[in-house]
Design a protein around this motif. Sequence first.
Motif: not given
Length: 323
Positions: A78-82, A263-272, A302-304, A306-315
């Motif tokens: 969870t530590a910041p990476d500058f 190394n991402a908070d979002v790396s993919e999209l899943r959709w219908q 798994p990201s190095r 914010n590893t446990s950060a959630p996915d965000i979904a719109f539906s």
Amino acid sequence: MFPLRFSHLSGIFLAALLAAAAAATAAPVAATVENATTATACAEEDNVSMVLRGEGIRRMRIEALQPAYLDSVGNDTTAPDFSGCNFDGGAHPTDPAHKFKPRRVVLLDDAQWRIVGMTLPSFWRPQQVPVRVGARTDRGFHMLQIFRKEEGKALEALVLYPADGYWRIKPLPQARFGDGVYGSSFLLGPVEQGSRPVVDIASIRIVPKPLAIHLRFVGGGSAVAKVSEISRERTALDVTLSKPTANARPFAVLRSMYVAPDNADVSELRWQESPEAAEQALPLPDVKTLSATQVRFGRSLPSRHNTSAPDIAFSDFDGKAPR
């Protein structure tokens, strides 16, 4: 009054059947998602912008969901990476710096919720939005924090930034992760594009029971975000807009970070594309524009960061007016 003839009744009945059939076969409401992401080497910069547009949308659900790989995570990073940034955790070099008197105000503290307003010593926008929580009114907060109480412990699940309209939400964390960590943020409402996207909020009213956040927007219109669930699995907002959306202006933008797949908070999209359609998935860099009745911005690897950060979904996009 004269009684209706049988032919009239038959016509009324037939019209009702046709209307019901049309409603049943009507195309589901979809949103268009546009990828406006730019490249960066900085893991602390919101370079991801996923722009949501649509015609006639009045309701939707927004959720923070645990990443699919969570059970395999031992140590949460969870530590910041500058390391790849041109700033070091202080003020961003291109941001204005408006000065304020710092303060922290507990606006509500009951058996279920704690709501806290915070004014920071410096913020990039000068707006001071009126905020009402229950019967209490204040203004000038840069952060509104909502904590859910569980077994006497207050766990933060939602932050709203009144001055620029950004939201962050997360589920309650697994016990081994302490308070958990946020990842992506999002904007909700009439989005204004500038040096970065914002939503100008005129006022905020929070109703504690049941918990709902009422927004009025500077350019007109309003939204209600009902907090439907805060649990270990998800935090869910059921959103109702006072006016139907128009395709010319985004009604939401997801903001996040992507440097590399690991190394991402979002790396993919899943959709219908429709409720009956098979789920599709693409890496974030391969997405251009898509149509979706539901879309999830997340990670399978798994990201190095914010590893446990959630996915965000719109539906649950819906064009029906609220009752």
